[in-house]
Design a protein around this motif. Structure first.
Motif, PDB file in Angstrom:
ATOM      1  N   ILE A 143       0.859  -1.183   0.000  1.00 35.83           N
ATOM      2  CA  ILE A 143       0.000   0.000   0.000  1.00 35.83           C
ATOM      3  C   ILE A 143       0.899   1.237   0.000  1.00 35.83           C
ATOM      4  CG2 ILE A 143      -1.764   1.296   1.270  1.00 35.83           C
ATOM      5  CD1 ILE A 143      -2.779  -1.375   0.202  1.00 35.83           C
ATOM      6  N   PRO A 144       0.805   2.097  -1.024  1.00 40.09           N
ATOM      7  CA  PRO A 144       1.609   3.322  -1.036  1.00 40.09           C
ATOM      8  C   PRO A 144       1.213   4.240   0.120  1.00 40.09           C
ATOM      9  CG  PRO A 144       0.668   2.889  -3.206  1.00 40.09           C
ATOM     10  CD  PRO A 144       0.011   1.948  -2.248  1.00 40.09           C
ATOM     11  N   HIS A 145       2.188   4.935   0.694  1.00 36.74           N
ATOM     12  CA  HIS A 145       1.955   5.873   1.812  1.00 36.74           C
ATOM     13  C   HIS A 145       1.149   5.196   2.925  1.00 36.74           C
ATOM     14  CE1 HIS A 145       3.440   9.040  -0.795  1.00 36.74           C
ATOM     15  NE2 HIS A 145       2.569   8.681  -1.716  1.00 36.74           N
ATOM     16  N   VAL A 146       1.595   4.006   3.345  1.00 38.28           N
ATOM     17  CA  VAL A 146       0.812   3.189   4.274  1.00 38.28           C
ATOM     18  C   VAL A 146       0.545   3.899   5.596  1.00 38.28           C
ATOM     19  CG1 VAL A 146       2.762   1.927   5.284  1.00 38.28           C
ATOM     20  CG2 VAL A 146       0.524   0.833   5.157  1.00 38.28           C
ATOM     21  N   GLU A 147       1.471   4.701   6.084  1.00 37.98           N
ATOM     22  CA  GLU A 147       1.243   5.391   7.357  1.00 37.98           C
ATOM     23  C   GLU A 147       0.106   6.408   7.243  1.00 37.98           C
ATOM     24  OE1 GLU A 147       4.569   6.620   9.826  1.00 37.98           O
ATOM     25  OE2 GLU A 147       5.899   5.539   8.449  1.00 37.98           O
ATOM     26  N   HIS A 148       0.038   7.110   6.141  1.00 44.28           N
ATOM     27  CA  HIS A 148      -1.041   8.081   5.943  1.00 44.28           C
ATOM     28  C   HIS A 148      -2.380   7.371   5.719  1.00 44.28           C
ATOM     29  CE1 HIS A 148       1.706  11.422   5.943  1.00 44.28           C
ATOM     30  NE2 HIS A 148       2.487  10.734   5.132  1.00 44.28           N
ATOM     31  N   VAL A 149      -2.360   6.279   4.969  1.00 45.08           N
ATOM     32  CA  VAL A 149      -3.587   5.499   4.769  1.00 45.08           C
ATOM     33  C   VAL A 149      -4.058   4.948   6.108  1.00 45.08           C
ATOM     34  CG1 VAL A 149      -4.584   3.470   3.667  1.00 45.08           C
ATOM     35  CG2 VAL A 149      -3.040   4.946   2.377  1.00 45.08           C
ATOM     36  N   HIS A 150      -3.122   4.468   6.922  1.00 45.59           N
ATOM     37  CA  HIS A 150      -3.448   3.964   8.257  1.00 45.59           C
ATOM     38  C   HIS A 150      -4.128   5.053   9.079  1.00 45.59           C
ATOM     39  CE1 HIS A 150      -2.173   3.774  12.538  1.00 45.59           C
ATOM     40  NE2 HIS A 150      -2.649   2.539  12.431  1.00 45.59           N
ATOM     41  N   THR A 151      -3.573   6.251   9.066  1.00 46.04           N
ATOM     42  CA  THR A 151      -4.139   7.357   9.834  1.00 46.04           C
ATOM     43  C   THR A 151      -5.529   7.726   9.332  1.00 46.04           C
ATOM     44  OG1 THR A 151      -1.939   8.217  10.295  1.00 46.04           O
ATOM     45  CG2 THR A 151      -3.764   9.740  10.556  1.00 46.04           C
ATOM     46  N   LEU A 152      -5.680   7.817   8.014  1.00 46.85           N
ATOM     47  CA  LEU A 152      -6.992   8.153   7.447  1.00 46.85           C
ATOM     48  C   LEU A 152      -8.032   7.088   7.784  1.00 46.85           C
ATOM     49  CD1 LEU A 152      -5.944   9.527   3.968  1.00 46.85           C
ATOM     50  CD2 LEU A 152      -6.995  10.811   5.828  1.00 46.85           C
ATOM     51  N   LEU A 153      -7.656   5.824   7.657  1.00 45.54           N
ATOM     52  CA  LEU A 153      -8.586   4.734   7.962  1.00 45.54           C
ATOM     53  C   LEU A 153      -8.947   4.738   9.443  1.00 45.54           C
ATOM     54  CD1 LEU A 153     -10.195   2.334   6.980  1.00 45.54           C
ATOM     55  CD2 LEU A 153      -8.146   0.929   7.203  1.00 45.54           C
ATOM     56  N   TYR A 154      -7.971   4.941  10.291  1.00 40.48           N
ATOM     57  CA  TYR A 154      -8.232   5.014  11.736  1.00 40.48           C
ATOM     58  C   TYR A 154      -9.211   6.144  12.050  1.00 40.48           C
ATOM     59  CZ  TYR A 154      -7.527   5.736  16.700  1.00 40.48           C
ATOM     60  OH  TYR A 154      -7.734   5.893  18.041  1.00 40.48           O
ATOM     61  N   ARG A 155      -9.010   7.281  11.418  1.00 34.16           N
ATOM     62  CA  ARG A 155      -9.905   8.419  11.665  1.00 34.16           C
ATOM     63  C   ARG A 155     -11.310   8.163  11.142  1.00 34.16           C
ATOM     64  NH1 ARG A 155      -6.306  13.829  11.462  1.00 34.16           N
ATOM     65  NH2 ARG A 155      -4.750  13.054  12.897  1.00 34.16           N
ATOM     66  N   GLU A 156     -11.413   7.478  10.009  1.00 32.23           N
ATOM     67  CA  GLU A 156     -12.742   7.141   9.483  1.00 32.23           C
ATOM     68  C   GLU A 156     -13.448   6.163  10.419  1.00 32.23           C
ATOM     69  OE1 GLU A 156     -14.592   8.282   6.950  1.00 32.23           O
ATOM     70  OE2 GLU A 156     -13.017   9.727   6.491  1.00 32.23           O
ATOM     71  N   VAL A 157     -12.712   5.183  10.925  1.00 33.54           N
ATOM     72  CA  VAL A 157     -13.305   4.190  11.835  1.00 33.54           C
ATOM     73  C   VAL A 157     -13.797   4.859  13.109  1.00 33.54           C
ATOM     74  CG1 VAL A 157     -12.749   2.221  13.327  1.00 33.54           C
ATOM     75  CG2 VAL A 157     -12.042   2.209  10.940  1.00 33.54           C
ATOM     76  N   ASN A 158     -13.023   5.797  13.631  1.00 27.32           N
ATOM     77  CA  ASN A 158     -13.364   6.437  14.902  1.00 27.32           C
ATOM     78  C   ASN A 158     -14.148   7.731  14.739  1.00 27.32           C
ATOM     79  OD1 ASN A 158     -12.181   4.591  16.799  1.00 27.32           O
ATOM     80  ND2 ASN A 158     -10.243   5.176  15.855  1.00 27.32           N
ATOM     81  N   GLY A 159     -14.486   8.100  13.510  1.00 25.17           N
ATOM     82  CA  GLY A 159     -15.279   9.302  13.281  1.00 25.17           C
ATOM     83  C   GLY A 159     -14.525  10.582  13.571  1.00 25.17           C
ATOM     84  N   ASP A 160     -13.206  10.521  13.571  1.00 25.61           N
ATOM     85  CA  ASP A 160     -12.371  11.683  13.847  1.00 25.61           C
ATOM     86  C   ASP A 160     -11.897  12.255  12.518  1.00 25.61           C
ATOM     87  OD1 ASP A 160     -10.737  13.563  15.008  1.00 25.61           O
ATOM     88  OD2 ASP A 160      -9.105  12.163  15.417  1.00 25.61           O
ATOM     89  N   TYR A 161     -12.623  13.212  11.963  1.00 24.00           N
ATOM     90  CA  TYR A 161     -12.320  13.748  10.643  1.00 24.00           C
ATOM     91  C   TYR A 161     -11.479  15.003  10.766  1.00 24.00           C
ATOM     92  CZ  TYR A 161     -16.297  10.779   9.745  1.00 24.00           C
ATOM     93  OH  TYR A 161     -17.146   9.717   9.708  1.00 24.00           O
ATOM     94  N   ARG A 162     -10.431  15.054   9.971  1.00 27.96           N
ATOM     95  CA  ARG A 162      -9.603  16.257   9.866  1.00 27.96           C
ATOM     96  C   ARG A 162      -9.268  16.454   8.414  1.00 27.96           C
ATOM     97  NH1 ARG A 162      -4.500  16.291  13.564  1.00 27.96           N
ATOM     98  NH2 ARG A 162      -3.882  17.672  11.890  1.00 27.96           N
ATOM     99  N   ASP A 163      -9.535  17.626   7.910  1.00 32.96           N
ATOM    100  CA  ASP A 163      -9.301  17.910   6.500  1.00 32.96           C
ATOM    101  C   ASP A 163      -7.831  18.052   6.155  1.00 32.96           C
ATOM    102  OD1 ASP A 163     -11.932  17.786   5.854  1.00 32.96           O
ATOM    103  OD2 ASP A 163     -12.277  19.919   6.184  1.00 32.96           O
ATOM    104  N   ASP A 164      -6.955  18.296   7.160  1.00 36.12           N
ATOM    105  CA  ASP A 164      -5.558  18.531   6.812  1.00 36.12           C
ATOM    106  C   ASP A 164      -4.846  17.261   6.349  1.00 36.12           C
ATOM    107  OD1 ASP A 164      -5.671  17.454   9.370  1.00 36.12           O
ATOM    108  OD2 ASP A 164      -3.885  18.522  10.076  1.00 36.12           O
ATOM    109  N   TRP A 165      -5.426  16.087   6.571  1.00 34.88           N
ATOM    110  CA  TRP A 165      -4.832  14.837   6.065  1.00 34.88           C
ATOM    111  C   TRP A 165      -5.376  14.490   4.689  1.00 34.88           C
ATOM    112  CZ3 TRP A 165      -0.757  12.282   7.786  1.00 34.88           C
ATOM    113  CH2 TRP A 165      -0.340  12.551   9.091  1.00 34.88           C
ATOM    114  N   ASP A 166      -6.342  15.210   4.232  1.00 38.95           N
ATOM    115  CA  ASP A 166      -6.994  14.886   2.958  1.00 38.95           C
ATOM    116  C   ASP A 166      -6.282  15.572   1.803  1.00 38.95           C
ATOM    117  OD1 ASP A 166      -8.831  13.744   1.301  1.00 38.95           O
ATOM    118  OD2 ASP A 166     -10.339  15.304   1.604  1.00 38.95           O
TER     119      ASP A 166
END
Length: 171
Positions: A143-166
């Motif tokens: 998975i390219p950029h796995v750490e960022h994908v991990h963070t985005l997926l974690y935030r989606e799972v926990n409902g913690d949305y931040r636009d600065d990672w998008d």
């Protein structure tokens, strides 16, 4: 390239859409170069012989078969493999002639981990490990950029949305 909108549900949008990392194409490209180089060398060897024309045809056919089987097939496999995180689920689709897929609803995901060694870190990829409520952990390699994908997926799972990672660079 966006994931097809007609495959998404209402109020569902794509957060991340990735193909596997390009490192999985290194060996097929090297094989292609060896096949072309080997074919050219063999063609030059048989050129002075009286039966060079049938030999060239045989070398060309064999080279074409090897190139399609060992280079084009992995390229198509790479191009048709999709790793998609939406606001409602994690989707993986793969296959050329026989398609297969996995969908995991966000509410069923228990934990998200990643793993990458030294080479993966230098190339900017890794393995994403997703544990869901009922299944054994699923591992998604390259998975390219796995750490960022991990963070985005974690935030989606926990409902913690931040636009600065998008950022577009991680899509």
């Amino acid at each position: 390239m966006a994931y097809p909108e007609d495959l998404l549900g209402e109020d569902e949008y794509v957060v991340v859409h990735k193909h596997p990392h390009w490192k999985m194409l290194v060996v097929p490209v090297l094989v292609f170069l060896v096949v072309v180089g080997g074919g050219a060398y063999l063609a030059a060897l048989v050129a002075p012989l009286s039966w060079h024309l049938p030999a060239w045809i045989a070398i060309g056919v064999l080279g074409l078969i090897l190139a399609v089987w060992l280079t084009l097939a992995p390229l198509l496999r790479w191009k048709t493999t999709h790793f998609v995180v939406t606001t409602q689920r994690l989707m993986v689709r793969e296959g050329v002639f026989t398609r297969s897929g996995v969908d995991i609803p966000m509410q069923r995901i228990n934990s998200v981990r990643f793993r990458h060694g030294v080479v993966d870190r230098m190339l900017g990829c890794g393995t994403l490990i997703v544990e869901s409520a009922a299944d054994e952990p699923l591992e998604f390699d390259d998975i390219p950029h796995v750490e960022h994908v991990h963070t985005l997926l974690y935030r989606e799972v926990n409902g913690d949305y931040r636009d600065d990672w998008d950022h577009e660079e991680y899509r």
